[in-house]
Motif scaffolding. Structure first.
Motif, mmCIF file in Angstrom:
data_model
loop_
_atom_site.group_PDB
_atom_site.id
_atom_site.type_symbol
_atom_site.label_atom_id
_atom_site.label_comp_id
_atom_site.label_asym_id
_atom_site.label_seq_id
_atom_site.Cartn_x
_atom_site.Cartn_y
_atom_site.Cartn_z
ATOM 1 N N GLU A 92 0.848 -1.191 0.000
ATOM 2 C CA GLU A 92 0.000 0.000 0.000
ATOM 3 C C GLU A 92 0.888 1.247 0.000
ATOM 4 N N PRO A 93 0.335 2.371 -0.426
ATOM 5 C CA PRO A 93 1.153 3.597 -0.448
ATOM 6 C C PRO A 93 1.760 3.917 0.917
ATOM 7 N N GLU A 94 0.963 3.741 1.995
ATOM 8 C CA GLU A 94 1.494 4.118 3.309
ATOM 9 C C GLU A 94 2.593 3.169 3.775
ATOM 10 N N GLU A 95 2.534 1.924 3.324
ATOM 11 C CA GLU A 95 3.601 0.980 3.674
ATOM 12 C C GLU A 95 4.902 1.373 2.978
ATOM 13 N N ARG A 96 4.776 1.771 1.743
ATOM 14 C CA ARG A 96 5.970 2.213 1.010
ATOM 15 C C ARG A 96 6.563 3.437 1.678
ATOM 16 N N ALA A 97 5.659 4.373 2.086
ATOM 17 C CA ALA A 97 6.134 5.585 2.752
ATOM 18 C C ALA A 97 6.881 5.209 4.027
ATOM 19 N N ALA A 98 6.323 4.268 4.765
ATOM 20 C CA ALA A 98 6.944 3.858 6.029
ATOM 21 C C ALA A 98 8.307 3.218 5.783
ATOM 22 N N LYS A 99 8.441 2.589 4.642
ATOM 23 C CA LYS A 99 9.718 1.957 4.311
ATOM 24 C C LYS A 99 10.716 2.959 3.738
ATOM 25 N N GLY A 100 10.289 4.213 3.602
ATOM 26 C CA GLY A 100 11.244 5.234 3.210
ATOM 27 C C GLY A 100 11.149 5.715 1.775
ATOM 28 N N VAL A 101 10.023 5.437 1.111
ATOM 29 C CA VAL A 101 9.840 5.969 -0.246
ATOM 30 C C VAL A 101 9.060 7.273 -0.131
ATOM 31 N N PHE A 102 9.593 8.320 -0.660
ATOM 32 C CA PHE A 102 8.923 9.614 -0.581
ATOM 33 C C PHE A 102 8.752 10.191 -1.977
ATOM 34 N N LEU A 103 7.520 10.616 -2.272
ATOM 35 C CA LEU A 103 7.255 11.260 -3.571
ATOM 36 C C LEU A 103 6.927 12.727 -3.344
ATOM 37 N N ALA A 104 7.730 13.603 -3.903
ATOM 38 C CA ALA A 104 7.388 15.032 -3.900
ATOM 39 C C ALA A 104 6.508 15.258 -5.118
ATOM 40 N N PHE A 105 5.266 15.685 -4.854
ATOM 41 C CA PHE A 105 4.269 15.771 -5.924
ATOM 42 C C PHE A 105 4.521 16.945 -6.855
ATOM 43 N N GLN A 106 4.178 16.722 -8.090
ATOM 44 C CA GLN A 106 4.243 17.825 -9.042
ATOM 45 C C GLN A 106 3.198 18.881 -8.677
ATOM 46 N N TYR A 107 1.985 18.407 -8.300
ATOM 47 C CA TYR A 107 0.920 19.307 -7.868
ATOM 48 C C TYR A 107 0.498 18.929 -6.450
ATOM 49 N N PRO A 108 1.167 19.484 -5.436
ATOM 50 C CA PRO A 108 0.810 19.118 -4.062
ATOM 51 C C PRO A 108 -0.675 19.399 -3.780
ATOM 52 N N VAL A 109 -1.299 18.525 -3.026
ATOM 53 C CA VAL A 109 -2.754 18.549 -2.861
ATOM 54 C C VAL A 109 -3.158 19.451 -1.693
ATOM 55 N N GLU A 110 -4.242 20.194 -1.867
ATOM 56 C CA GLU A 110 -4.738 21.049 -0.788
ATOM 57 C C GLU A 110 -5.706 20.268 0.097
ATOM 58 N N ILE A 111 -5.527 20.362 1.399
ATOM 59 C CA ILE A 111 -6.434 19.679 2.322
ATOM 60 C C ILE A 111 -6.957 20.692 3.329
ATOM 61 N N PRO A 112 -8.101 21.298 3.021
ATOM 62 C CA PRO A 112 -8.614 22.368 3.870
ATOM 63 C C PRO A 112 -8.915 21.839 5.277
ATOM 64 N N GLY A 113 -8.678 22.654 6.248
ATOM 65 C CA GLY A 113 -9.106 22.323 7.602
ATOM 66 C C GLY A 113 -8.116 21.474 8.379
ATOM 67 N N VAL A 114 -7.107 20.920 7.725
ATOM 68 C CA VAL A 114 -6.115 20.123 8.452
ATOM 69 C C VAL A 114 -4.816 20.938 8.526
ATOM 70 N N PRO A 115 -4.429 21.385 9.723
ATOM 71 C CA PRO A 115 -3.212 22.193 9.820
ATOM 72 C C PRO A 115 -1.998 21.384 9.382
ATOM 73 N N ASN A 116 -1.077 22.066 8.746
ATOM 74 C CA ASN A 116 0.140 21.448 8.253
ATOM 75 C C ASN A 116 0.865 20.673 9.363
ATOM 76 N N SER A 117 0.950 21.287 10.556
ATOM 77 C CA SER A 117 1.696 20.654 11.642
ATOM 78 C C SER A 117 0.995 19.362 12.089
ATOM 79 N N THR A 118 -0.330 19.400 12.139
ATOM 80 C CA THR A 118 -1.096 18.215 12.528
ATOM 81 C C THR A 118 -0.837 17.078 11.545
ATOM 82 N N PHE A 119 -0.894 17.445 10.270
ATOM 83 C CA PHE A 119 -0.674 16.485 9.197
ATOM 84 C C PHE A 119 0.720 15.851 9.312
ATOM 85 N N LEU A 120 1.725 16.684 9.527
ATOM 86 C CA LEU A 120 3.093 16.183 9.620
ATOM 87 C C LEU A 120 3.261 15.280 10.841
#
Lengths: 454, 249, 488
Positions: free
Chosen positions: B71-99
């Motif tokens: 799954e995408p989150e498993e890959r992320a946990a294993k250290g694969v990171f994708l910097a998006f060409q068009y980063p997605v906006e997520i209204p209402g979720v503070p950046n710090s909370t998300f991180l």
């Protein structure tokens, strides 16, 4: 007098205030009108998507004294409220209510108490906003449910705030239903009058227990005089055996502000209808809500905002999330009367469908007879944004949690319309609890709190 | 670190990657260049496990493990990171909370202790300072109302916080002015170490002046058509991709 | 709003005389007696030489019609129609068997169409820039159809529907009433009972129709209803663009126009249907004018098919019209582009229905309503996503513009979705022409009238662009004339 088919009146309960001539006449008139109209059916435009099916094959009885005395372990509520009135199974519970510490100029009491203590005030004020006229131009129609409430009204509360009195702490009204095996019906009638420049906040909570079936048909009348400011928040968390119908009529005078938010997270069938007239220049109404439905729940939000005079504004934001086979209805109408120039009306309805059995029916309507206006409405339906979901997951957040974050983000936007911070946070907790397990942990704290800790 | 063997991938039934081979060793930075529609973004999505990007053949071996079914989150946990060409906006979720949620999700997955809030904020503060970013960006909702440059910087911040082993930068340079480009490049360069690798996907050579690659590949028609050193990027800048467009797949 | 007040004055100053199509052609006609009965239905059927099945079909419709209630939900207001007060059949008298070719068409009729700007002489058209085949319908019958030979060469059938019943009866029988059922609504039901003519189009598989097809409807006779029925079938992989125009003389009484249009698009076929509706709207006090009660519906039966409706609605006393698409085939596309202008006492209740049944079906609705004078206008639309319409998408934009404070503009969208993988986006706005806009334009030296024209044309731009070239110019002018005084 004609029988009301689905109500068993054989217990012969005496309704509060019986014997008062004006009230008897009102009840009789309501009964006659309901008899002529009958229950609304989808043939009526304003009931096109909602049928009161649970009333088809159940006979509901008025609440017995015993049922009204059901034992309650815990009364939910806000901390720091100024006063509260609690109803159990539709009956007033003075033992659970708290009314001893009201500031001067604030009258907050049950309907029963008012009928006993000051019936003249009630006679002078009841029905002034809802009116006896069954149909208003362009309105939501025949008002059969209003007539039914008039015929049967048996509980409810009165809030009257004197001129210039600003009440800071919120007042609470809590209805706890579904605590009896018998199928019961109750008919709260509420009346709120804020005199000139008065201010108040009211939080209503409808909490249901899943013991038995019940039907609540409430009517609320609100009159805001010049410059008054009223915040009206409602949590509808009825049980899965509940049919919950409320009809609200509000009149907002010059420079008065009305703000409402309704969070619906329960009820087998709920319908909330708001008829709001902006009758003075500078009047503003913000009518907002969020709904989260699952199972076979059905939730109907219907609003009618009459911008009757020039220079009024209104704004509506309704957002919802539907899972399983649930269904939601949003019917919003902004009516701008002839010559009501400079009206500014906005309406937005957004719904996420989480399951293929769910259904949304939305009808955002504008009826406009003045040219110098700015009105707009928008509606969207769809599922969670797949790209956003992937984005979160690609950062290592598990799918279920990512979904919850997105739902919370979606609804949080609507909850922003609640200007009272304590209420907004309390309602957000309900949103979080509704979400499936692996709850959104980070929702507990905000970035500002982070700042403080660091 | 990463070994892609004869990778075939389809989007909505259309084959986009048609036998792609690529090996990236630990510590290396590889640039993937290619004309529009060559499959560059598809490659980045396939590596990150986006739904709808179906691997129909071949293998993706990352640190000795096949990623294809994760799954995408498993890959992320294993250290694969994708910097998006068009980063997605997520209204209402503070950046710090998300991180915070991302960091702790990854730590949980790896069986590491979660950071408490104070530890996390300290760490976050340090990272933003390193990147010369304002704390104000942390309070705002994820990417909402961010300028193009701010969004890309936010991607770099996330990368710094998540400390991936393999960073994939998908057209991170698009829409950036030269100053923003430098900040992004500095962020990426600061991460370079013998244990970390990066795939820099770009259409233009410009970014590679700042993030100097060990190898440059030309991706066209769903395959790597040519591989060379950093000088290949300069060649392409002059000659364009015309040589690769005509080739039959 | 001083600027708008002035505009309103100008709008008021224009009366019915601006309607330049209001003349009457003095031509002898062959009419059915007034009124409606089974005998009249039989009379019409006999006049048209109907096959037996069609007579039965008409009679069944008539009987259903008797029982059906009038549709009441539209926001239009008019006295009850006395259906016995109309002639249900009227045809210009012809000598002998009728014209065999255009040369034999009554010169008076040709003159009428010339006055309307509709050329029926092929030579003229060939000499000019236009390349349109025209079917001209005068009251109840088709009087001429041009370019038939050229069309026949590629297998396109374009003829009056009565003729199609002789030439390709199986096609007509197969599709007639298959999109709009006989008893769909009272007006469509009446049409099924008494329809007299209308156009029939069949485009064979893989054929791209070489020219625009067009029907021009004209109601001339007094107390006459027009009940045409149009049927267009685009077979697999074909394409056709069809235009429709309508006018009528100025008369004091209300005339009834209850048409039905059925479109069928099979796999990979595309139909583009454009209408410029300019029936007589009545005078400034609302006297006279056409009741335009039309049922238009297209079925995207095949996969990847497409139906696109474009309408410019400026005429009629009352418009009741909802060109719709039933998106059955997977990946099929429905579009609706509309400009509706109501002035004086006109009323319009118009919009569309997009019914998504197939997977990945897409629809787009762009509606621009302009209301002036004492007119009332409603956009009424339905977007319905069925449970199986996985991946369906709809985008709706409907904007209303009010000119003056005695008109009304209303928006009534119904949005129903049962599929989580469907995406619906709906936006609507209502506003006036802002004083700032007018001032800005006038400050740059543009007259008040031209400024309003610019703003209104800009407001309608998205839709005007959808019209075929030949119509776009006419439509633009029509937009101007309809708001004359406010629009230069």
């Amino acid at each position: 007098m004609a029988d009301i088919g689905f109500i068993d009146e054989s217990s012969g309960r005496t309704l509060p205030g019986a014997g008062l001539g004006w009230l008897d006449a009102k009840r009789d008139a309501g009964r006659a009108r309901f008899g002529a109209l009958g229950l609304p059916t989808p043939k009526l435009e304003s009931w096109k998507y909602t049928r009161l099916r649970p009333l088809d094959d159940t006979k509901f009885a008025p609440v017995s004294d015993a049922a009204g005395e059901a034992k309650i372990d815990k009364v939910p509520g806000l901390s720091g409220s100024a006063a509260k009135i609690v109803f159990v199974n539709g009956r007033l519970r003075t033992d659970l209510s708290k009314l001893d510490d009201l500031p001067d100029g604030v009258r907050f009491a049950s309907l029963e108490t008012m009928l006993a203590e000051d019936p003249a005030w009630l006679e002078a004020n009841m029905g002034k906003v809802a009116g006896d006229a069954p149909v208003r131009a362009g309105g939501t129609g025949e008002q059969a449910m209003l007539a039914l409430n008039e015929a049967m009204m048996d509980s409810g509360f009165i809030l009257h705030v004197a001129k210039g009195v600003a009440l800071k702490a919120p007042l609470e009204v809590i209805y706890i239903g579904g605590l009896t095996d018998d199928a019961v019906a109750y008919f709260p009638r509420n009346l709120i009058v804020l005199e000139e420049n008065a201010q108040a906040t009211l939080v209503k909570q409808h909490i249901g227990h899943s013991v038995g079936e019940y039907f609540a048909n409430a009517v609320t009348e609100i009159s805001l005089k010049q410059g008054a400011n009223f915040k009206h928040y409602k949590l509808q968390a009825e049980s899965i055996y509940a049919t919950h119908v409320t009809t609200l009529h509000a009149d907002i005078a010059r420079d008065a502000t009305y703000e409402s938010f309704q969070l619906s997270i329960g009820g087998l069938l709920s319908r909330s209808e708001s008829n709001i007239t902006l009758s003075g220049e500078g009047a503003h109404a913000g009518v907002h809500g969020a709904y989260m439905m699952r199972g076979k729940e059905h939730c109907d939000n219907t609003t009618f905002i009459d911008m009757a005079v020039p220079h009024t504004t209104c704004n509506q934001v309704f957002k919802g999330v539907l899972d399983d086979e649930s269904r939601a209805v949003f019917q919003g109408k902004i009516y701008v009367a002839r010559d009501a120039q400079k009206a500014d009306g906005r309406m937005l309805n957004k719904t996420l469908l989480l399951s293929n059995g769910a259904e949304i029916d939305t009808k955002p309507e504008l009826e406009i007879y003045a040219d110098d206006v700015q009105c707009a409405h928008g509606a969207t339906t769809g599922q969670l944004d797949e790209t956003a979901l992937f984005y979160l997951r690609s950062r290592g957040i598990p799918e279920a949690l990512a979904r919850n974050m997105l739902v919370q983000s979606f609804l949080g936007d609507a909850l922003e319309e609640i200007s009272d911070e304590a209420v907004r946070e309390a309602f957000m907790v309900h949103v979080l609890h509704w979400l499936p397990a692996h709850c959104y942990r980070a929702g507990e704290w905000t970035s500002d709190q982070l700042e403080e800790r660091a | 670190m990463l070994e892609i063997k004869d990778l075939h991938a389809s989007v909505q039934g259309t084959e986009i990657l048609k036998g792609l081979n690529l090996t990236v060793k630990p510590g290396e930075v590889h640039a993937i260049m290619g004309p529009n529609g060559s499959g560059k973004s598809t490659l980045s999505y396939v590596l990150a496990g986006r739904e709808g990007y179906e691997v129909t053949g071949g293998r993706i071996i990352y640190c000795g493990e096949d990623l294809t079914d994760l799954e995408p989150e498993e890959r992320a946990a294993k250290g694969v990171f994708l910097a998006f060409q068009y980063p997605v906006e997520i209204p209402g979720v503070p950046n710090s909370t998300f991180l915070n949620e991302a960091v702790n999700s990854v730590r949980r997955y790896r069986g590491e202790e979660e950071l408490d809030k104070i530890q996390f904020v300290k760490m976050l503060r340090a990272k933003t300072k390193e990147l010369g970013m304002s704390d104000e960006m942390l309070k705002r909702a994820v990417n909402v109302g961010f300028s193009g440059g701010e969004k890309k910087r936010n991607e770099v911040l996330q990368m710094a916080v998540l400390e991936p082993k393999l960073a994939i930068l998908d057209e991170t340079d698009s829409g950036l002015d030269i100053d923003a480009l430098k900040i992004v490049a500095d962020g990426v360069n600061a991460m370079r170490s013998p244990e970390r690798s990066a795939l820099v996907i770009t259409h233009y050579q410009r970014l590679l002046d700042y993030i100097v690659p060990d190898k440059v590949h030309v991706l066209a028609q769903g395959r790597i058509q040519k591989t060379g050193g950093k000088e290949l990027a300069l060649e392409l800048e002059k000659s364009g991709y015309a040589d690769f467009k005509g080739e039959a797949a | 709003m001083a600027a708008t007040a002035e505009t309103v004055e100008q709008v008021k100053s224009i009366a019915g005389e601006k309607y330049k199509y209001g003349f009457v052609t003095d031509i002898e006609s062959d009419k059915a007696p007034k009124g409606l009965s089974e005998d009249i239905v039989r009379f019409i059927s006999a006049k048209k030489n109907d096959p037996e099945w069609l007579l039965e079909w008409r009679l069944k419709a008539y009987r259903r019609w008797l029982e059906m209630p009038e549709p009441k939900w539209a926001k239009v207001d008019f006295p009850a129609i006395n259906y016995q007060d109309y002639h249900y059949y009227s045809a210009p008298k012809q000598k002998g068997d009728g014209p065999k070719s255009l040369d034999e068409v009554d010169p008076q009729l040709l003159e009428t169409y010339k006055k309307l700007g509709i050329p029926l002489h092929e030579q003229e058209m060939l000499a000019g820039v236009q390349n349109i085949a025209v079917d001209a319908v005068f009251d109840s019958v088709s009087v001429a159809t041009t370019f038939r030979k050229q069309l026949e060469k590629v297998g396109v059938i374009f003829c009056p529907i009565s003729e199609a019943l002789e030439r390709c009866p199986d096609l007509v029988r197969k599709y007639l009433g298959s999109v709009v059922p006989v008893a769909d609504n009272k007006h469509a039901c009446l049409n099924a009972a008494v329809f007299t003519d209308g156009s029939f189009v069949y485009i064979p598989p893989g054929v791209r129709c070489p020219m625009e097809l067009s029907t021009y409807f004209r109601i001339n006779e007094m107390n006459t209803g027009q009940f045409e029925r149009t049927l267009i079938i685009a077979d697999k992989g074909s394409y056709v663009s069809y235009l429709e125009g309508c006018t009528a003389p100025m008369r004091d009484e209300n005339q009834l126009h209850a048409a039905v249009v059925e479109l069928v698009a099979l796999d990979d076929a595309e139909i583009k249907y454009s209408t410029v509706q300019n029936w007589y709207p009545g005078d400034e006090n609302g006297k006279g004018g056409i009741y335009n009660f039309v049922t238009k519906r297209g079925a995207c039966r095949g996969k990847n098919s497409k139906i696109s409706w474009t309408q410019v609605e400026t005429g009629s006393a009352i418009t009741w019209k909802y060109p719709s698409c039933i998106l059955q085939g997977d990946n099929s596309v429905g579009e609706f582009y509309s400009i509706a202008i109501t002035n004086n006492a006109q009323q319009a209740d118009t919009g569309t229905k997009m019914i998504h049944l197939g997977k990945n079906t897409r629809s787009k609705i762009i509606s621009k309503g302009i209301s002036a004078g004492k007119a009332d206008q409603t956009y009424r639309g339905l977007v319905k996503i069925s449970a199986k319409a996985e991946g369906a998408r709809n985008y709706t934009q409907c904007d209303s513009l009010l000119i003056g404070d005695t008109c009304g503009a209303h928006t009534v969208p119904y949005i129903e979705s049962k599929n989580k993988k469907a995406i619906i986006e709906h936006e609507a706005t209502t506003s006036s022409i802002s004083e700032d806009q007018l001032f800005y334009l006038r400050q740059r030296g543009i007259s008040q009238e031209n400024a309003v024209a610019l703003v209104v044309n800009g407001f309608c731009r998205d839709v005007l662009q959808q019209l075929p070239m030949e119509f776009a110019v006419e439509a633009q002018k029509l937009v101007a004339i309809s708001l004359e005084g406010s629009v230069g």
